[in-house]
Design an enzyme around this catalytic site. Structure first.
Site, PDB file in Angstrom:
ATOM      1  N   CYS A  71       0.856  -1.185   0.000  1.00  0.00           N
ATOM      2  CA  CYS A  71       0.000   0.000   0.000  1.00  0.00           C
ATOM      3  C   CYS A  71       0.892   1.235   0.000  1.00  0.00           C
ATOM      4  CB  CYS A  71      -0.940  -0.004   1.208  1.00  0.00           C
ATOM      5  SG  CYS A  71      -0.123   0.237   2.802  1.00  0.00           S
ATOM      6  N   HIS A  76      -4.146   5.783   9.241  1.00  0.00           N
ATOM      7  CA  HIS A  76      -2.743   5.879   9.620  1.00  0.00           C
ATOM      8  C   HIS A  76      -2.087   7.065   8.948  1.00  0.00           C
ATOM      9  CE1 HIS A  76      -3.436   2.730   6.568  1.00  0.00           C
ATOM     10  NE2 HIS A  76      -2.405   3.243   5.925  1.00  0.00           N
TER      11      HIS A  76
END
Length: 723
Positions: free
Chosen positions: A18, A632
């Site tokens: 990612c 995050h």
């Protein structure tokens, strides 16, 4: 990790990655591993996270593989998998539908070729080695495989037009990145030769024929002449892999040899782009032609390059060369004749694009346009770009020196680094501060870059090297060097002043004393007066905020000077239980967790962390199903790694793959310059969240202490291993 032994089931190799490499990378890996049994396959997973590449495939596994899955939102090198069935998609697809993804890899349509490059040739020669597996490996990727794309960000099918556009952009950037060293080397050698060996004459500096510096200048000219062939060759290679490289370079050389097609001058970098794209797609088309296995070894080495070179070369000589050369000549003449308002406008556009995304698509487009004109004898656009390139890092770096109390320690450190990078013409030096404070830094960068480049154009600054920053002026590659530095100083001043002005306005809106010299912690909701140093009062504020669900605002900076140990990434003060989720937006929940992190001394700038987390949400939701979201952020706003947890009394509306409300939220925050020691723990946590029993234990936990115990229990083995 391999899920089972070699029991006769097909082996699928999977890569997960990612953009931030913190959570989704490992959640996707966990789901793929869990789905392998049901899908009827064995799976080996290689993760590309912030830690780096883990569990890399071995040569034996590559030889034994039946198919490949690439679930990534970043660029992945596919050269290892030539000749294998391959499916590429976004990382979210592996989280949502892992079993379907594994099965689709085995069902990928068979390629009519024998792979590409050395591996494809070798497999063609091996024939039926590995029990006939070589034949099976002639299947290749789905439509995205040829260009090396990462697929959709969200795992959705990509339209043909969107994928074609992405392929063109990747190919152009591949060509530009390989071209730059040749232009820089050639241009600087010429500049150095003129500086040390040049003799003033009627037409400017000239180098005597019998001088050593004349030889140096000729070497530089040879390096410089490779600019367009290299651009063309690596554009073609990005599309067709190695079979496209030679045709791209040869036809790029044709593009700059005007006498071949009756043009006084060559077609320049425009011609190189055209020949690169044509060579790439012609070579890719020939690769798809089915061939007999004995011909396969010579197909990518001899047949594809020769046919592609002849087809594209003749097409350019007899049809495309003259029109493109005429267009390029007209463009350079028009740009060379610009003056007054036109030059100011062109400079402002180039400068704004250079400074806007600092190495992104806008920056690279303007850079290619300006640098490509150097070979045509027009170095003025590159002069504008060269000034603008240094403005963002120097401007924001200077701002961190002038108002140090307004910036966190990581930001101040990033500011020092930005000053050095700006001197050497690296615009990306401003990215950490722009990511932490985008609404203040990016507008200031754009305006400062536009002003500097416009002034450089007005005063006829020229840069003969495809690079920027003061370093090129110091090395003698810049003409009108005095005006270069004048334009640069004005642009840096504009960026610095606007950054501080916008930060001051933001601080006043958030209730901070913009003129205060001391750095302290602002009071959380209901916590009373703020303290000058984060301490017991901040801890009390965190407890109050947790009890009330408050989401106070403002920026804080930890004054402890110490990072928490790896086994204390989550502590009781980072746990919020029974937070009201009904009607709450993701931003409000993220901010509540960030506030808890600030009060615990883990976050120095709440707004920066929230902005970074929301930017990640915009690219792809961090809700992963099962009522869980894991936002995050990795930015300068974080002062120490942390994991904050919120359990919501009512589910919050959060875009999720299963459309279920979110009841548990983990906020992972790490500093921009954090090391990698904590990342294995975060990877372990991300994997644990994919397990039902872990989620159930968190949902039934009767207090903060129990939540901390559960989380630490999930990551304890990893923590011990990394301590």
């Amino acid at each position: 990790m391999t899920t089972t032994g070699n029991d006769g089931r097909p082996l699928v190799l999977a890569i997960t990655a990612c953009p931030t490499g913190i959570a989704h990378t490992y959640m996707a890996a966990e789901n793929l591993a869990a789905a392998a049994e049901e899908a009827g396959v064995r799976v080996r997973i290689e993760t590309h996270g912030s830690i780096g590449v883990e569990d890399a495939f071995t040569d034996d596994e590559l030889a034994a593989a039946d198919a490949v899955v690439i679930a990534a939102d970043t660029q992945i090198d596919r050269s290892r998998f030539a000749g294998l069935p391959l499916v590429a998609t976004g990382v979210d697809e592996a989280i949502r539908r892992p079993g379907q993804l594994l099965r689709s890899a085995l069902d990928a349509p068979a390629s009519r070729g024998r792979g590409s490059g050395a591996r494809g040739a070798a497999e063609g020669a091996e024939g039926a080695g590995h029990g006939g597996r070589a034949t099976a490996r002639t299947a290749t990727a789905t439509a995205t495989a040829g260009a090396g794309g990462a697929g959709s960000d969200r795992g959705a099918p990509v339209g043909a037009a969107a994928e074609f556009g992405r392929t063109l952009y990747r190919a152009l950037m591949n060509g530009v990145s390989h071209m730059i060293p040749f232009v820089v080397t050639g241009g600087l050698l010429i500049a150095v030769a003129l500086s040390f060996g040049g003799v003033p004459g009627p037409e400017g500096l000239t180098i005597p024929d019998d001088s050593l510096w004349n030889t140096v200048s000729k070497i530089g000219a040879l390096a410089f002449s490779l600019m367009v062939p290299v651009l063309s060759g690596y554009i073609a290679m990005a599309i067709a892999d190695r079979p496209g490289l030679a045709p791209g370079m040869v036809t790029g050389l044709i593009a700059v040899t005007g006498e071949l097609y009756g043009a006084e001058t060559g077609a320049g970098f425009l011609g190189g782009i055209v020949t690169g794209l044509l060579s790439g797609y012609v070579a890719l088309g020939i690769r798809k032609i089915p061939v007999q296995k004995y011909v396969a070894p010579i197909w990518p080495i001899i047949v594809i390059p020769i046919i592609t070179t002849v087809v594209v070369g003749l097409l350019f000589v007899f049809l495309l060369g003259q029109p493109i050369a005429a267009l390029f000549t007209a463009m350079t003449e028009y740009l060379g004749g610009m003056e007054g308002d036109s030059v100011l406008l062109l400079g402002a556009i180039i400068g704004a694009m250079i400074a806007f995304d600092m190495g992104g698509p806008f920056n690279k487009t303007a850079f290619l346009f300006a640098g490509g004109l150097i070979a045509a004898g027009n170095a003025a656009p590159m002069g504008m770009a060269a000034v603008a390139i240094a403005v963002p890092p120097l401007g924001v770096g200077l701002a961190t020196l002038i108002r140090r109390a307004w910036f966190t320690k990581p930001e101040r450190d990033a500011g020092i680094a930005a000053l050095f990078m700006g001197f050497f013409g690296i615009t990306e030096g401003a990215i950490p501060l722009a990511a932490a404070r985008p609404l203040q830094v990016i507008p200031a960068n754009v305006i400062g870059g536009a002003v500097a480049a416009a002034l450089a154009g007005l005063f006829a600054v020229k840069d003969n090297v495809m690079h920027g920053g003061p370093i090129v002026a110091v090395l003698g590659a810049v003409e009108n060097v005095g005006w270069f530095f004048a334009a640069l100083l004005v642009g840096v001043a504009v960026t610095c002043v606007l950054t501080l002005l916008l930060m001051g306005l933001s601080r006043r809106r958030s209730g901070e004393d913009a003129g205060a010299g001391a750095v302290g912690a602002a009071g959380a909701a209901g916590a009373g007066a703020g303290a000058a140093v984060a301490g017991a009062g901040a801890g009390a504020a965190a407890e109050s905020g947790a009890a009330t669900g408050g989401t106070g605002s403002g920026s804080r900076e930890s004054q402890s000077g110490e990072s928490p140990s790896r086994d204390s990434l989550v502590t009781e003060e980072l746990v919020l239980l029974d937070l009201d989720g009904a009607g709450s937006r993701p931003e409000e929940i993220i901010r509540a967790l960030a506030e808890a992190g600030a009060n615990a001394g883990r976050i120095g700038d709440v707004d920066a962390v929230v902005a970074a987390a929301l930017a990640r949400e915009e690219s792809s939701t961090t809700a992963v199903g099962h009522g869980v979201a894991i936002p995050h952020a990795r930015c300068a706003g974080g002062t120490a790694p942390m994991v904050a947890f919120a359990r919501l009394s009512d589910g919050a509306a959060w875009p999720a793959p299963d459309d279920e409300p979110v009841r548990m939220v983990f906020l992972i925050s790490v500093p921009e310059d954090a090391g990698k020691s904590h990342l294995k723990i975060l990877a372990k946590l991300a994997r644990a969240l994919m397990r039902e029993e872990f989620r159930r234990d968190l949902d039934h936990a009767d207090g903060r202490e129990r939540v901390v115990e559960i989380v630490r229990g999930a990551v304890a083995p990893e923590a011990a291993a990394t301590s």
